[in-house]
Write a protein that holds these residues in place. Sequence first.
Motif, PDB file in Angstrom:
ATOM      1  N   ILE A  41      -4.517   1.048  -3.082  1.00 30.32           N
ATOM      2  CA  ILE A  41      -5.317   0.127  -2.212  1.00 30.32           C
ATOM      3  C   ILE A  41      -4.445  -0.061  -0.973  1.00 30.32           C
ATOM      4  O   ILE A  41      -4.861  -0.236   0.068  1.00 30.32           O
ATOM      5  N   VAL A  42      -3.297  -0.597  -1.180  1.00 33.64           N
ATOM      6  CA  VAL A  42      -2.435  -0.830  -0.288  1.00 33.64           C
ATOM      7  C   VAL A  42      -1.995   0.536   0.657  1.00 33.64           C
ATOM      8  O   VAL A  42      -2.011   0.427   1.941  1.00 33.64           O
ATOM      9  N   ALA A  45      -5.037   1.242   2.902  1.00 28.40           N
ATOM     10  CA  ALA A  45      -4.941   0.226   3.682  1.00 28.40           C
ATOM     11  C   ALA A  45      -3.842   0.566   4.918  1.00 28.40           C
ATOM     12  O   ALA A  45      -4.486   0.531   5.948  1.00 28.40           O
ATOM     13  N   VAL A  48      -5.396   3.569   6.815  1.00 27.14           N
ATOM     14  CA  VAL A  48      -6.575   3.192   7.723  1.00 27.14           C
ATOM     15  C   VAL A  48      -6.033   2.665   8.865  1.00 27.14           C
ATOM     16  O   VAL A  48      -6.561   2.737  10.134  1.00 27.14           O
ATOM     17  N   GLY A  49      -4.919   1.847   8.827  1.00 27.93           N
ATOM     18  CA  GLY A  49      -4.391   1.068   9.917  1.00 27.93           C
ATOM     19  C   GLY A  49      -3.726   2.062  11.002  1.00 27.93           C
ATOM     20  O   GLY A  49      -3.822   1.837  11.949  1.00 27.93           O
TER      21      GLY A  49
END
Length: 137
Positions: A41-42, A45, A48-49
């Motif tokens: 998940i990290v 994220a 995506v950033g």
Amino acid sequence: MALKKALYYGAIGLAILIGVSVVVSVVSAILSLAWAIVSGIVSLAVFVGIVYVLYKTGAWLFGGDDASDSLGGSRSSSASAGGASESRQDRLRRQYVEGQISEDEFERRIASELETEEPDDIDRKLDDINRELERER
């Protein structure tokens, strides 16, 4: 009898050792699965950033539609009163098309925008349109 007792206690000790080993293995597997999920998940994220930053940078560099709005710039710094009114109407149309505002909200804002135009602005626009038509003839 002592040998039987020793074998009995040895079997119990071995069973306890195997049981503890199984429990530790299960707990370890659950923790490593949880760690893998959190790590995924990290990582997602962060990815995506990075993609978002690259997208916004590309839109800013290559003149995307919403790049100037999001970076605080203006579309035309030397816009006349009529041009500024049109850009506000264009912005409302774009927000409606992108789904940022509802149809009712769009109609209300456009009506408000049209009501705030002064008669002089409308006359100037009509004169500009008439001049353009004369040039085309």
